[in-house]
Design a protein around this motif. Structure first.
Motif, short mmCIF file in Angstrom:
data_model
loop_
_atom_site.label_atom_id
_atom_site.label_comp_id
_atom_site.label_asym_id
_atom_site.label_seq_id
_atom_site.Cartn_x
_atom_site.Cartn_y
_atom_site.Cartn_z
N LEU A 1 0.82 -1.20 0.00
CA LEU A 1 0.00 0.00 0.00
C LEU A 1 0.87 1.27 0.00
CD1 LEU A 1 -2.80 -1.10 2.48
CD2 LEU A 1 -2.98 -0.86 0.00
N VAL A 2 1.97 1.24 0.71
CA VAL A 2 2.88 2.41 0.71
C VAL A 2 3.43 2.65 -0.68
CG1 VAL A 2 5.07 3.27 1.59
CG2 VAL A 2 3.45 2.21 3.16
N ARG B 1 3.07 5.54 9.32
CA ARG B 1 2.77 6.97 9.21
C ARG B 1 3.30 7.49 7.87
NH1 ARG B 1 1.51 10.98 12.79
NH2 ARG B 1 1.71 9.52 14.52
N LEU B 2 2.39 8.10 7.09
CA LEU B 2 2.75 8.64 5.77
C LEU B 2 3.37 10.03 5.93
CD1 LEU B 2 -0.45 7.59 3.84
CD2 LEU B 2 1.72 6.36 3.99
N ALA B 3 4.00 10.50 4.84
CA ALA B 3 4.66 11.81 4.87
C ALA B 3 3.64 12.95 5.01
CB ALA B 3 5.49 12.00 3.59
N SER B 4 2.45 12.68 4.56
CA SER B 4 1.41 13.71 4.64
C SER B 4 0.79 13.82 6.02
CB SER B 4 0.31 13.40 3.62
OG SER B 4 -0.27 12.14 3.91
N SER C 1 -13.13 -12.37 5.59
CA SER C 1 -11.83 -13.02 5.75
C SER C 1 -11.12 -12.59 7.02
CB SER C 1 -10.94 -12.73 4.55
OG SER C 1 -10.67 -11.33 4.47
N GLY C 2 -11.50 -11.44 7.57
CA GLY C 2 -10.86 -10.97 8.79
C GLY C 2 -9.77 -9.98 8.56
N ASP C 3 -9.51 -9.56 7.29
CA ASP C 3 -8.50 -8.53 7.03
C ASP C 3 -9.08 -7.15 7.36
OD1 ASP C 3 -6.73 -10.44 6.17
OD2 ASP C 3 -7.32 -10.29 4.07
N VAL C 4 -8.25 -6.34 7.98
CA VAL C 4 -8.69 -5.02 8.43
C VAL C 4 -7.81 -3.95 7.76
CG1 VAL C 4 -8.91 -3.49 10.42
CG2 VAL C 4 -9.54 -5.90 10.63
N TYR C 5 -8.48 -2.89 7.22
CA TYR C 5 -7.78 -1.77 6.58
C TYR C 5 -8.38 -0.47 7.13
CZ TYR C 5 -6.39 -5.35 3.21
OH TYR C 5 -5.90 -6.47 2.61
N LEU C 6 -7.51 0.51 7.33
CA LEU C 6 -8.01 1.83 7.75
C LEU C 6 -6.95 2.89 7.42
CD1 LEU C 6 -10.14 3.59 9.14
CD2 LEU C 6 -8.96 3.15 11.30
N LEU C 7 -7.43 3.97 6.75
CA LEU C 7 -6.58 5.12 6.46
C LEU C 7 -7.24 6.33 7.10
CD1 LEU C 7 -4.21 6.49 4.94
CD2 LEU C 7 -5.78 6.75 2.99
N VAL C 8 -6.52 7.05 7.95
CA VAL C 8 -7.06 8.22 8.64
C VAL C 8 -6.17 9.42 8.34
CG1 VAL C 8 -8.09 6.85 10.49
CG2 VAL C 8 -5.77 7.72 10.76
N ASP C 9 -6.81 10.62 8.44
CA ASP C 9 -6.06 11.84 8.19
C ASP C 9 -5.33 12.24 9.46
OD1 ASP C 9 -7.93 12.85 9.91
OD2 ASP C 9 -9.08 13.90 8.35
N PRO C 10 -4.59 13.36 9.43
CA PRO C 10 -3.85 13.76 10.63
C PRO C 10 -4.73 13.97 11.84
CG PRO C 10 -2.97 14.88 8.71
CD PRO C 10 -4.20 14.16 8.24
N GLU C 11 -6.02 14.26 11.67
CA GLU C 11 -6.93 14.43 12.81
C GLU C 11 -7.64 13.13 13.17
OE1 GLU C 11 -6.82 16.57 10.25
OE2 GLU C 11 -5.70 18.09 11.39
N SER C 12 -7.15 11.98 12.64
CA SER C 12 -7.70 10.64 12.93
C SER C 12 -9.09 10.43 12.37
CB SER C 12 -7.70 10.37 14.45
OG SER C 12 -6.39 10.41 14.97
#
Length: 475
Positions: free
Chosen positions: A57-58, A138-141, A83-94
């Motif tokens: 993903l990175v 943690r992404l650069a953004s 299947s039980g796979d978990v994904y989550l993308l949050v912004d700097p304010e979560s």
């Protein structure tokens, strides 16, 4: 009498218990090590899968930007289904940007690289709580990416491994306990058999010996050594009993005669009578001294006394030397005395006792051989060992009396008037037993032929030329 079992645990049982505990401790350590290695391998495999998903993903983020990565997360979250796979993308304010869970897990701080949390999933008409292990990037953004997987099956597998290893440990302990109980019973049975035999020996059964199983183990070795010791003790006891019994038997008569003579001499007051009594007493005292010396030698031979010195003995040379001592006696009685020896007739034994046995044999032959007769002593090699043969022209011994003639203090019919104590052949028999030799009495047609056969290794020997030691013309 059977020995009672002690109330406290036996040494074998205590030793078995120690072995079981030590074995169980070592097995437990091995099982814990196996469990730790298995869990570590499972965790490493799970973390590897998550790490690979994160890196994928990175790379999407680096190549296509945040929007491209969010699109891929949405597609994978939708495709994961149950299947039980978990994904989550949050912004700097979560705030959630993409994924299949509503919010960032509360128990996971922002600084953690790996977190575990619980999620509620629908299973048909019910809901279940599942444990999820996830990796954080943690992404650069300033955005944060969470990728995890349901580890419920992994935890269940770890539980099954733990129970399997625990069951194995219980089986090992139970098997060790059973083997320990069997070993205790086996050892106790052997010890009780030896103890029972020991009690019988203490109570007077001196012919009893410790039992052996025939397996050649340590108990058999111990029993063999103790049996050898008991044989030795029995020999010494028999020798002591023989000396005591024989001494009481052989001293009673001469002592009574000596006392009667002394009493008669004191009562008579006649110097001549007193002188004759002293002379007769001196003869009896000398006979008693010879008898006691003979009894002691028999006891030494029967008991195998440690005081008996043994060395290499040339039996042929010894025979020649002993025969030379009896030359005057043979010449005086008009008896031909021949000896025939052989070279290298060497055996290991007591020179003193062998010489005494030879002397007794020659004395007996000279005693019963008539004037003009012949006594022959021969040493020769045979297939079974080294033979010492003494043959004479006397009356011999009937076949029915030959075994009894070897007993102590036995005077056969026709020999009552001959001088002696009846100990000569019994000493020869004792010396033969001490040297592991066989003693045989046969006919010499006429006369007696005595053969002493010593078990020595065969060797190349040459017979010496027959040496006539003494011959006298009959009067």
């Amino acid at each position: 009498m059977r020995a009672e079992r002690p109330l406290i645990p036996t040494y074998a049982l205590r030793l078995s218990g120690v072995f079981v505990l030590v074995f169980a401790a070592i097995t437990s350590l091995m099982i814990l090590l196996i469990y730790a290695l298995a869990v570590r391998a499972l965790d490493r495999e799970t973390d590897g899968v998550i790490e690979a998903e994160l890196q994928g993903l990175v790379e999407q983020y680096r190549s296509g930007g945040l929007a491209a990565m969010a699109q891929v997360i949405g597609e994978r979250a939708q495709a994961s289904g149950g299947s039980g796979d978990v994904y989550l993308l949050v912004d700097p304010e979560s705030r959630p940007v993409a994924g299949n869970i509503a919010a960032w897990p509360g128990q996971g701080t922002l600084a953690e690289r790996w977190i575990e949390f619980h999620v509620t999933v629908a299973r048909g008409a019910s809901f279940e709580s599942r444990t999820v292990r996830a990796g954080v990037f943690r992404l650069a953004s300033g955005h944060r990416l969470l990728v995890g997987t349901d580890i419920h099956e992994r935890e269940a597998f770890k539980t099954r491994i733990a129970w399997t290893l625990l069951a194995s440990l219980l089986v090992v302990i139970a098997t060790g306990a059973l083997l320990g109980a069997w070993m205790n019973r086996h050892v106790l049975r052997r010890v009780e058999a030896i103890s029972t035999a020991g009690h019988e020996i203490v109570e007077g059964n001196f012919h009893r010996r410790l039992p052996r199983s025939g397996t050649g183990d340590e108990f058999d070795s111990l029993a063999a050594n103790l049996n050898d010791m008991l044989d030795r003790v029995e020999q010494l006891t028999a020798a002591l009993r023989f000396v005591i019994d024989a001494t009481a038997h052989d001293l009673r008569g001469p002592l009574n005669r000596m006392r009667a003579r002394i009493d008669a001499g004191l009562r008579s007051g006649d110097p001549a009578t007193t002188h004759r009594a002293l002379e007769d007493n001196l003869k009896d005292a000398e006979a008693l001294d010879r008898t006691l010396a003979m009894l002691l030698r028999i006891a030494q031979a029967q008991g195998g006394s440690a005081s008996v010195e043994t060395a290499s003995v040339d039996l042929g040379q010894l025979a020649v030397e002993v025969v030379e001592l009896y030359e005057p006696v043979a010449a005086e009685r008009g008896i031909e005395l021949d000896v025939q020896g052989c070279e290298s007739a060497v055996l290991h034994g007591s020179r003193q006792l062998l010489a005494q046995a030879l002397s007794n044999l020659i004395e007996n032959s000279l005693k019963f051989t008539p004037p003009g007769g012949r006594v022959e002593l021969r040493v020769q090699r045979g297939a079974a060992g080294l033979d010492l043969i003494v043959a004479d022209d006397g009356p011999g011994i009937p076949a029915a009396d030959r075994e009894r003639a070897l007993e102590r203090c036995v005077r056969l019919t026709g020999a009552e008037q001959a001088p002696g104590s009846g100990l000569g052949l019994s000493l020869v028999a004792a010396v033969a037993r001490m040297h592991h030799a066989t003693l045989t009495l046969d006919d010499n047609h006429p006369g007696l032929r005595i053969v002493l056969r010593f078990p020595v290794k065969p060797a190349a020997v040459q017979l010496r030329t027959s040496a006539r030691i003494a011959r006298a013309t009959p009067a």
